[in-house]
Design a protein around this motif. Sequence first.
Motif, PDB file in Angstrom:
ATOM      1  N   ASP A 291       4.987   6.586 -41.309  1.00 63.38           N
ATOM      2  CA  ASP A 291       4.345   7.356 -40.154  1.00 63.38           C
ATOM      3  C   ASP A 291       5.531   8.465 -40.456  1.00 63.38           C
ATOM      4  O   ASP A 291       7.352   8.417 -40.075  1.00 63.38           O
ATOM      5  N   ALA A 292       5.145   9.716 -40.678  1.00 65.81           N
ATOM      6  CA  ALA A 292       5.876  10.678 -40.899  1.00 65.81           C
ATOM      7  C   ALA A 292       6.564  11.166 -39.875  1.00 65.81           C
ATOM      8  O   ALA A 292       7.602  12.188 -39.653  1.00 65.81           O
ATOM      9  N   VAL A 293       5.482  10.994 -39.107  1.00 68.00           N
ATOM     10  CA  VAL A 293       6.212  12.067 -37.015  1.00 68.00           C
ATOM     11  C   VAL A 293       7.521  10.710 -36.725  1.00 68.00           C
ATOM     12  O   VAL A 293       8.343  10.610 -36.246  1.00 68.00           O
ATOM     13  N   ILE A 368      12.612  12.310 -29.021  1.00 66.28           N
ATOM     14  CA  ILE A 368      11.799  11.774 -28.674  1.00 66.28           C
ATOM     15  C   ILE A 368       9.939  11.601 -28.225  1.00 66.28           C
ATOM     16  O   ILE A 368       8.907  11.499 -28.271  1.00 66.28           O
ATOM     17  N   PRO A 369      10.471  13.354 -27.805  1.00 59.86           N
ATOM     18  CA  PRO A 369       8.685  13.888 -26.775  1.00 59.86           C
ATOM     19  C   PRO A 369       7.477  14.537 -27.647  1.00 59.86           C
ATOM     20  O   PRO A 369       6.675  14.235 -28.414  1.00 59.86           O
ATOM     21  N   GLU A 370       8.572  15.045 -29.506  1.00 54.27           N
ATOM     22  CA  GLU A 370       7.409  14.582 -30.559  1.00 54.27           C
ATOM     23  C   GLU A 370       6.696  13.361 -30.532  1.00 54.27           C
ATOM     24  O   GLU A 370       5.402  13.729 -30.708  1.00 54.27           O
ATOM     25  N   VAL A 371       7.614  12.572 -30.988  1.00 58.67           N
ATOM     26  CA  VAL A 371       6.975  11.532 -31.218  1.00 58.67           C
ATOM     27  C   VAL A 371       6.239  10.468 -29.671  1.00 58.67           C
ATOM     28  O   VAL A 371       5.053  10.592 -30.416  1.00 58.67           O
ATOM     29  N   HIS A 374       3.244  12.603 -30.416  1.00 58.80           N
ATOM     30  CA  HIS A 374       2.207  11.599 -31.630  1.00 58.80           C
ATOM     31  C   HIS A 374       1.294  10.673 -31.041  1.00 58.80           C
ATOM     32  O   HIS A 374       0.679  10.404 -31.788  1.00 58.80           O
ATOM     33  N   LEU A 375       1.865   9.906 -30.477  1.00 60.19           N
ATOM     34  CA  LEU A 375       1.262   8.718 -30.521  1.00 60.19           C
ATOM     35  C   LEU A 375       0.437   8.505 -29.163  1.00 60.19           C
ATOM     36  O   LEU A 375      -0.243   8.022 -29.179  1.00 60.19           O
ATOM     37  N   ARG A 376       0.762   9.614 -28.688  1.00 60.71           N
ATOM     38  CA  ARG A 376      -0.568   9.615 -27.129  1.00 60.71           C
ATOM     39  C   ARG A 376      -1.895   9.992 -27.779  1.00 60.71           C
ATOM     40  O   ARG A 376      -3.012   9.705 -27.573  1.00 60.71           O
TER      41      ARG A 376
END
Length: 474
Positions: A291-293, A368-371, A374-376
């Motif tokens: 997973d790139a992100v 962490i906020p970016e991930v 992304h997961l949401r």
Amino acid sequence: MADETLRANLRHATGTIRDKRARAVAELADWDRLRAAGKAVKDHTLRHLDRYLLQLEEAVTAAGGTVHWAADAAEANRLVTDLVLATGEREVVKVKSMATQEIGLDEALEAAGVAAYETDLAELIVQLGHDRPSHILVPAIHRNRGEIRDIFRAEMARWGRPAPADLGDSPAELAEAARLHLREKFLRAKVAVSGANFMVAETGTLVVLESEGNGRMCLTLPETLISVVGIEKVIPTWRDLEIFLQLLPRSSTAERMNPYTTMWTGTTDGDGPSAFHLVLLDNGRTDTLADAVGRQALRCIRCSACLNVCPVYERAGGHAYGSVYPGPIGAVLTPQLRGTDTAVDASLPYASTLCGACYDVCPVAIDIPEVLVHLRERIAQGGPVTRGGLRVRIRPARGHAAERAALRAARHLLDHPGVLRAGERLLARARRLGFRPQHLPGPARAWTTTRALPEPPAEPFRDWWIRERGTTDR
């Protein structure tokens, strides 16, 4: 959330650690450059993980160790259990290893008739209390001194040397009781199980950082040492290690230098264990790497700084996360390692305010906020992911139909400026008629029960722009 004692314990402990860390980090003028260097080393290693793991295996083998590869928790537990049983022993001592907690090694050993004794003080408290860790650095952070005294009095005798009958709750008394209880285990144990903070591919050296010295007893006294380590813990060279030996102590315990840093390379006749086994654990890590992100979560060096600044963790505690990895890092790591099939795992990326404090303190700059976002998206929308090395498409998680409908409506609204303009004007006119809702209707009501809903504007921005500027140009 309703446990006031728990919340008080967490508030005091995280606040203290947070303040000490801030002072320790402020002492270094080049902290930002160290942080960038740590990120760069980790990213480089993850891009070439296959090469460095093979180099590590070659170096460990040349130094007299044996390397085993475990694709998942079941294989790792089977490997370690067989290695312990082959020695003829029925008990092991352990130095703190989150990887063994991740795979449930203690339970697997118990099922095979092997007793595993935790020797880190906080882990000992958790084990004696029939509890679960709630923090990466301080697993018993949810316990206060009075609770620890009661646990020692009630449980130590069942596991070995009993606590003194008149044991008090001062830190010195509690530490002395633990020391005496553990000493007999260190002197008797023939097998130890450890984790590692870092593995140096260049030399095959493993590194453990700890604060008490119990880890060093585990790593040097037994005849057989078995280390279970996630594959992401490898770094290329000794020179790289110097970066992390500065980043980790200040970010975790707010110390300039770690009190006990133990390093070992294979085996040496007459010095330390005569047999060394390294179990390299995947258990979802290569899937995460695809997973790139999300792969940036594998940079984590387990300092726990993100937990100590997180407003959600401070109020809910680590047990709420349903994983050995709590807090912000757990919210992005666990759903990638375990998937999002269960309600708990699917909920973890939402256990955040997205305030960004976790990213600010992360010593290897994991966004962490970016991930989390992304997961949401993955949970709400579904889509392609890697599972077991195969590319598959997952379905959206249950309970997100309203969210998807709202996003589709928002996309339609923003794609049609005329509809948006009409809606803005309708809302402004409704305000003049006294329309000032406090809560949104339907499922959205849950979102506004703890948030103030802004009042509708008296005039749409587009109308204000035309009136003030006399043009619709934007």
